[in-house]
Write a protein that holds these residues in place. Structure first.
Motif: not given
Lengths: 225, 426
Positions: A80, A82, A84, A101-102, B217, B220-221, B224, B262-263, B266, B273, B281, B324, B331
């Motif tokens: 879960a 993600n 880097l 995940k998912p 974290e 989220s875990h 997810q 889920s989106r 995230q 974050k 970094e 990142a 994007n």
């Protein structure tokens, strides 16, 4: 082909096992770190699917153990997390793939197969299904031994289908497979449609059968009947 | 202004005023004492003179050989018989110079005739004395002032050193790192108290930061994983051969909802974050270059939507940021320009040094352009997007000192990016 699924969420582990078993894999499950540790020490697996967050430890530990005793086992991390850093760490200690995940079971299946192919044949073999033959090394596709020229995405799409024969694939999973998960929009679903149309046409042109069935509201299925 | 400089200045100013006042007061006191002395002597002489006159009832200038010292002038008519002291200048006998004298003037009767008598005393020596004393005093006070000033500077420099050390440590302190704040121990109670308070605060902040980070974290875990389960079950479910149209519709809805969630999760996690500055970094890169590369990722969809991309890229846009995040940044902007574009629309990419403008054709904007950067603001309700893309872009801009502007005119939507503080010149 033996696969070990290390996942603490029992339902998810069950789904993965169920899905992969249908694809002809022999699956075993470990729900905890110690269970997994024991299994990898005792048995040999072709591929291990490892969740990073386990109740009694970090999945990284299992990967390290695996790398020591059975370097040929393919490793796919499912997590879960993600970040880097996790992805880089996973690859550094020797995992082959990282899925956040998912994920789609069909995608996991495709990656497991591709990993095993790479491990066993160095990507040197052909993938044959009925009149369709895919020469993996040259990225060439033959239908009835006549070469058909596919675009990069059409080739990826065909391979995805061939990895998931007779399985209903959602449009979303196909779109994600082709363009990654950052490309989420109605447009990408349209694009899936147009790529499928082209792929179907190109196979038919070489005298192949139409194996791509559309499933109303869901997506597509690549099947013989 | 630095603390030491400020105290030095105040000290210098205050001591200057005090020393000046002391000097002036001292000068007046000396002067007063000397005058007092001279006048006392003049009074004695005045009494001597009167005794002399009283005895002899006559005066002869010759009897007093020092010239100009006593002057006796007969007075005719009215006079005011008072005793007056005053300063006067009188020519010397031998040289041309003029010397200061103190003179007492009084009236007395000599031989039946009233006379005005002036007795004088040279002040030359006294003035020299005053000058000498003043000069000595100025020198000593000056030296005292300078040495006190230097001493005070050294002293406060030394006294405040722990403070400056603490300040330097705090400046270096990074909340996101695991290292605890280390402060030098000071003998001064106030400073050691300050250090204790700062240490406590830093520890608390670090603790809060870590727990927040862990919370996001873990949350989220935790979210997810069940979502992964829903997805997996749906995928298994759709393999069933006998699904009615209703079933597929419901399944599709469940599937979509879980994917959206889920989106969303995230996106929110990413925002948190970035806000917590967890992307520590960073590297130097050129956003313009990155934009060119990024465009290639969208090649398929651009071709599919028959969008015409016009590029006019020049100059470089150097930033120092997480790779990142730079990737997510471009994007989101590009996918926004594509998603909200018209079929067969246009995208204009323009850049010059430290300026990038990404414009696209699109539908009329109903909301206030600036509000589009807020979370969950979206133009078309019910679209696939969750409404976090531009909020993430904005947050990245805020973190890396970039200014972003959304403008809209005549169906062209533009996003303009440049370093903060350079607004209004492009």
């Amino acid at each position: 082909m033996k696969i070990l699924v290390v996942e603490d969420e029992k339902g998810l582990a069950e789904s993965i096992v169920d899905y992969l078993s249908k694809e002809g894999f022999t699956c075993e499950v470990a729900n905890t770190f110690w269970q997994a540790d024991e299994k990898v020490s005792l048995y040999q697996y072709d591929c291990t699917i490892v969740d990073l967050t386990l109740p009694d430890g970090e999945g990284f530990g299992i990967i390290e153990t695996l790398k020591k005793i059975a370097a040929t086992t393919g490793i796919i991390i499912i997590s879960a997390r993600n970040t880097l850093e996790d992805k880089i760490k996973g690859l550094e200690i020797g995992s082959d793939d990282y899925m956040t995940k998912p994920f789609h079971l069909s995608e996991l299946n495709a990656r497991v197969k591709s990993l095993i192919r790479r491990r066993n044949f160095g990507g040197n073999n052909d993938m044959i299904w009925r009149e369709i033959r895919v020469q993996l090394q040259g990225r060439k596709v033959f239908v009835n031994e006549k070469e058909t020229f596919l675009s990069r995405k059409e080739y990826d799409l065909l391979l995805y289908f061939l990895s998931n024969i007779d399985v209903a694939l959602t449009k979303e999973s196909i779109a994600e497979h082709l363009w990654g998960d950052h490309m989420d929009s109605a447009d990408s679903l349209d694009m899936v449609y147009s790529h499928i149309k082209n792929l179907r046409r190109k196979i038919l042109e070489r005298g192949g059968k139409d194996y791509i069935q559309s499933i109303y509201g869901i997506g597509y299925k690549f099947a013989a009947s | 202004m630095k603390l030491l400089e400020k105290t030095s200045r105040i000290y210098l100013l205050a001591s200057l005023v005090i020393y000046l006042a002391v000097g002036v007061a001292f000068y007046w006191i000396i002067k007063y004492m000397i005058y007092d002395e001279v006048e006392t002597r003049l009074k004695v002489e005045m009494r001597d003179f009167e005794t002399f006159i009283h005895t002899h009832d006559t005066w002869n200038n010759n009897s007093y050989f020092v010239e100009n010292k006593i002057e006796v002038i007969p007075v005719y008519g009215e006079y005011d018989p008072s005793v007056i002291f005053k300063d006067t200048l009188i020519q010397n006998r031998y040289d041309e110079g003029v010397g200061p004298f103190r003179q007492v003037t009084f009236y007395t009767v000599i031989g039946g005739v009233p006379h005005r008598v002036a007795i004088r005393k040279s002040m030359m020596e006294s003035y020299k004395l005053i000058e000498a004393i003043s000069a000595a005093m100025i020198t000593f006070l000056g030296l005292l002032m300078i040495s006190m000033f230097l001493f005070q500077r050294r002293l406060s420099g030394k006294l405040w050193k722990p403070f400056y050390d603490t300040l330097a440590r705090i400046k270096e302190f990074d909340l996101t790192q695991k290292e605890k704040l280390q402060l030098p121990q000071s003998e001064v109670t106030e400073f050691s108290e300050l250090d204790d308070v700062l240490k406590k605060m830093a520890d608390k902040m670090q603790h809060d930061y870590t727990s927040l980070k862990e919370f996001t974290e873990n949350a989220s875990h935790e979210i997810q994983t069940p979502l992964a389960l829903i997805n997996a079950r749906v995928e298994q479910f759709i393999q069933s051969k006998d699904l009615s149209e209703n079933h597929t519709y419901w399944i599709e809805e469940i599937y979509h909802a879980s994917r959206r969630m889920s989106r969303l999760n995230q996106g929110l996690l990413l925002l948190a974050k970035i806000e917590n500055q967890q992307f520590t970094e960073a590297e130097d890169m050129d956003l313009t270059d990155l934009l060119k590369n990024k465009l290639a990722d969208f090649e398929d969809i651009i071709r599919h939507k028959e969008i015409d991309v016009e590029m006019n890229l020049g100059g470089s846009f150097d930033v120092h940021m997480s790779h990142a995040l730079a990737d997510i940044f471009l994007n989101n902007i590009l996918s926004n320009a594509i998603r909200h574009n018209l079929p067969k629309g246009k995208i204009y990419l323009e850049s010059e040094t430290n300026l990038i403008r990404i414009s696209n054709t699109g539908h009329d904007l109903k909301a206030d352009p600036e509000r589009l950067f807020e979370r969950f603001k979206k133009e078309s309700a019910g679209s696939e997007s969750v409404g976090l893309g531009l909020a993430i872009v904005k947050q990245i801009c805020d973190n890396y000192g970039l200014a972003i502007e959304y403008t809209y005119n005549e169906t062209i939507h533009s996003i303009l990016i440049r370093p903060e503080g350079q607004e209004g010149n492009g």
